[in-house]
Design a protein around this motif. Sequence first.
Motif, PDB file in Angstrom:
ATOM      1  N   GLU A 144      -2.201  15.409   1.207  1.00  0.00           N
ATOM      2  CA  GLU A 144      -0.842  14.873   1.356  1.00  0.00           C
ATOM      3  C   GLU A 144      -0.371  14.917   2.808  1.00  0.00           C
ATOM      4  OE1 GLU A 144       1.290  13.510  -1.018  1.00  0.00           O
ATOM      5  OE2 GLU A 144      -0.491  13.523  -2.286  1.00  0.00           O
ATOM      6  N   LEU A 145      -1.047  15.762   3.600  1.00  0.00           N
ATOM      7  CA  LEU A 145      -0.654  15.900   5.008  1.00  0.00           C
ATOM      8  C   LEU A 145      -0.777  14.591   5.763  1.00  0.00           C
ATOM      9  CD1 LEU A 145      -2.355  19.174   6.376  1.00  0.00           C
ATOM     10  CD2 LEU A 145       0.074  18.743   6.073  1.00  0.00           C
ATOM     11  N   ILE A 146      -1.690  13.742   5.309  1.00  0.00           N
ATOM     12  CA  ILE A 146      -1.943  12.508   6.050  1.00  0.00           C
ATOM     13  C   ILE A 146      -1.539  11.275   5.239  1.00  0.00           C
ATOM     14  CG2 ILE A 146      -3.695  13.295   7.687  1.00  0.00           C
ATOM     15  CD1 ILE A 146      -5.800  12.480   5.588  1.00  0.00           C
ATOM     16  N   LYS A 147      -0.416  11.414   4.546  1.00  0.00           N
ATOM     17  CA  LYS A 147       0.080  10.292   3.736  1.00  0.00           C
ATOM     18  C   LYS A 147       1.484   9.869   4.167  1.00  0.00           C
ATOM     19  CE  LYS A 147      -1.678   9.725  -0.918  1.00  0.00           C
ATOM     20  NZ  LYS A 147      -1.488  10.030  -2.316  1.00  0.00           N
ATOM     21  N   TYR A 148       1.739   8.588   4.103  1.00  0.00           N
ATOM     22  CA  TYR A 148       3.111   8.097   4.156  1.00  0.00           C
ATOM     23  C   TYR A 148       3.595   8.153   2.719  1.00  0.00           C
ATOM     24  CZ  TYR A 148       1.737   5.847   8.578  1.00  0.00           C
ATOM     25  OH  TYR A 148       1.289   5.592   9.842  1.00  0.00           O
ATOM     26  N   THR A 149       4.601   8.957   2.458  1.00  0.00           N
ATOM     27  CA  THR A 149       5.036   9.067   1.066  1.00  0.00           C
ATOM     28  C   THR A 149       5.996   7.932   0.708  1.00  0.00           C
ATOM     29  OG1 THR A 149       6.684  10.617   1.844  1.00  0.00           O
ATOM     30  CG2 THR A 149       4.740  11.564   0.796  1.00  0.00           C
ATOM     31  N   ASN A 150       5.840   7.437  -0.498  1.00  0.00           N
ATOM     32  CA  ASN A 150       6.735   6.417  -1.050  1.00  0.00           C
ATOM     33  C   ASN A 150       7.138   5.320  -0.072  1.00  0.00           C
ATOM     34  OD1 ASN A 150       6.627   7.874  -3.365  1.00  0.00           O
ATOM     35  ND2 ASN A 150       8.597   8.896  -3.046  1.00  0.00           N
ATOM     36  N   CYS A 151       6.159   4.588   0.414  1.00  0.00           N
ATOM     37  CA  CYS A 151       6.500   3.454   1.277  1.00  0.00           C
ATOM     38  C   CYS A 151       6.277   2.131   0.561  1.00  0.00           C
ATOM     39  CB  CYS A 151       5.732   3.511   2.591  1.00  0.00           C
ATOM     40  SG  CYS A 151       3.948   3.444   2.404  1.00  0.00           S
ATOM     41  N   LEU A 152       5.538   2.177  -0.563  1.00  0.00           N
ATOM     42  CA  LEU A 152       5.237   0.946  -1.308  1.00  0.00           C
ATOM     43  C   LEU A 152       5.448   1.185  -2.803  1.00  0.00           C
ATOM     44  CD1 LEU A 152       1.827   0.088   0.408  1.00  0.00           C
ATOM     45  CD2 LEU A 152       3.973  -1.121   0.778  1.00  0.00           C
ATOM     46  N   CYS A 153       5.504   0.089  -3.579  1.00  0.00           N
ATOM     47  CA  CYS A 153       5.459   0.249  -5.027  1.00  0.00           C
ATOM     48  C   CYS A 153       3.987   0.164  -5.432  1.00  0.00           C
ATOM     49  CB  CYS A 153       6.290  -0.826  -5.734  1.00  0.00           C
ATOM     50  SG  CYS A 153       5.564  -2.466  -5.691  1.00  0.00           S
ATOM     51  N   SER A 154       3.653   0.669  -6.621  1.00  0.00           N
ATOM     52  CA  SER A 154       2.227   0.696  -6.979  1.00  0.00           C
ATOM     53  C   SER A 154       1.632  -0.705  -7.099  1.00  0.00           C
ATOM     54  CB  SER A 154       1.964   1.457  -8.272  1.00  0.00           C
ATOM     55  OG  SER A 154       3.080   2.140  -8.703  1.00  0.00           O
ATOM     56  N   HIS A 157      -2.623  -3.753  -6.334  1.00  0.00           N
ATOM     57  CA  HIS A 157      -3.195  -5.063  -6.632  1.00  0.00           C
ATOM     58  C   HIS A 157      -3.193  -5.976  -5.428  1.00  0.00           C
ATOM     59  CE1 HIS A 157      -3.389  -3.673 -10.640  1.00  0.00           C
ATOM     60  NE2 HIS A 157      -2.081  -3.481 -10.686  1.00  0.00           N
ATOM     61  N   GLN A 158      -1.993  -6.212  -4.922  1.00  0.00           N
ATOM     62  CA  GLN A 158      -1.900  -7.214  -3.867  1.00  0.00           C
ATOM     63  C   GLN A 158      -2.751  -6.866  -2.662  1.00  0.00           C
ATOM     64  OE1 GLN A 158       1.677  -7.868  -1.673  1.00  0.00           O
ATOM     65  NE2 GLN A 158       0.898  -9.820  -0.931  1.00  0.00           N
ATOM     66  N   SER A 159      -2.760  -5.589  -2.299  1.00  0.00           N
ATOM     67  CA  SER A 159      -3.382  -5.258  -1.024  1.00  0.00           C
ATOM     68  C   SER A 159      -4.815  -4.721  -1.135  1.00  0.00           C
ATOM     69  CB  SER A 159      -2.489  -4.289  -0.251  1.00  0.00           C
ATOM     70  OG  SER A 159      -2.297  -3.109  -0.980  1.00  0.00           O
ATOM     71  N   GLN A 160      -5.376  -4.754  -2.339  1.00  0.00           N
ATOM     72  CA  GLN A 160      -6.742  -4.248  -2.474  1.00  0.00           C
ATOM     73  C   GLN A 160      -7.777  -4.983  -1.604  1.00  0.00           C
ATOM     74  OE1 GLN A 160      -8.175  -3.873  -6.556  1.00  0.00           O
ATOM     75  NE2 GLN A 160      -7.634  -1.705  -6.370  1.00  0.00           N
ATOM     76  N   PRO A 161      -7.714  -6.318  -1.538  1.00  0.00           N
ATOM     77  CA  PRO A 161      -8.670  -7.010  -0.658  1.00  0.00           C
ATOM     78  C   PRO A 161      -8.525  -6.587   0.811  1.00  0.00           C
ATOM     79  CG  PRO A 161      -7.517  -8.580  -2.066  1.00  0.00           C
ATOM     80  CD  PRO A 161      -6.849  -7.255  -2.257  1.00  0.00           C
ATOM     81  N   ASP A 211       0.902 -12.836   1.776  1.00  0.00           N
ATOM     82  CA  ASP A 211       0.278 -13.692   0.755  1.00  0.00           C
ATOM     83  C   ASP A 211      -0.023 -15.085   1.293  1.00  0.00           C
ATOM     84  OD1 ASP A 211       2.824 -14.583   0.974  1.00  0.00           O
ATOM     85  OD2 ASP A 211       3.341 -14.397  -1.158  1.00  0.00           O
ATOM     86  N   LYS A 212      -0.046 -15.195   2.618  1.00  0.00           N
ATOM     87  CA  LYS A 212      -0.265 -16.529   3.197  1.00  0.00           C
ATOM     88  C   LYS A 212      -1.646 -16.678   3.824  1.00  0.00           C
ATOM     89  CE  LYS A 212       4.382 -18.071   4.109  1.00  0.00           C
ATOM     90  NZ  LYS A 212       5.446 -17.235   4.603  1.00  0.00           N
TER      91      LYS A 212
END
Length: 275
Positions: free
Chosen positions: A63-73, A78-82, A152-153
């Motif tokens: 957790e030390l190297i995480k941005y907490t709660n910056c995105l929704c799951s 899904h969207q950013s997996q590629p 998404d473009k």
Amino acid sequence: MSRQKAKMMKKCWMCGAAADSGEHKIKKSLLVALHGEGAYRRSNAVSHVKDGQVRSLQGPGSELIKYTNCLCSACNNHQSQPFDHAYDKFFQFVLRRENEIIDRRVIDFSDVYGEDFELGQRNLYKYLVKLFGCDLSSHDLPVPLDLRELLDKEHFRTRLFITFAVNEDKLLLRDVKDRSAGIGSLTYLPADAGVDDERSYAWSTYFSFLHIYFWYAMKPTGPLGSIWTANSRWIYLGWSRPLSIEQRKELEKSAAVLQRGRDHVPGESKGGEGQ
Ligand SMILES: [Zn+2]
């Protein structure tokens, strides 16, 4: 409003829904490639340094190297997996072809992504936008509209220039393999004093010898590589030498000691060094 409450109400910077998902500042798969699966203990201990404070990192998912709660799951998974996959391919390539990249100072995306290099380099760019957006969001700074809209473009215009550079100080340790990774500090200034929420930003992230610089609404300064906006098959690497001449000399000495230590065969140490 309490800090706790403000944190709870954080919104996904991509879509505006409630943010319930964090993002690794240093990608977990990159840490695994550099240091293994963990746990990071004893001979495999990994240090985490922030603002001069050193702590030990337990494993690549810390957790030390995480941005907490910056995105929704939904956006994060899904969207950013590629985009995540494109970054995985990129850093694996850089680590695998390190010597060649350092010598030639150029990366051909068709070597990284094959025939699909056009899509691959665009997804890599979008991963870096994702990381940058999470960093801005973690500072409670607004993510510029063009960055939110380009994800998404296929074709887009952007004010974010990215450049890549070899940190030549780290090449002094080349035979020892530098396994550090991290993010730089964020600097920003108003881009236009007449517009409240418009700022220019400079930021960076790095792993091993490769530093990646982000320049939003500002021109890159210094020999830090050619400008890339997901618009090229090749990227041309610049260079940096953050250390002073004295510091480089010190590092050269310690690199030589490390080199001797590395070549030293355990169990044959009685003669000592220099004999
Ligand atoms: Zn979202």
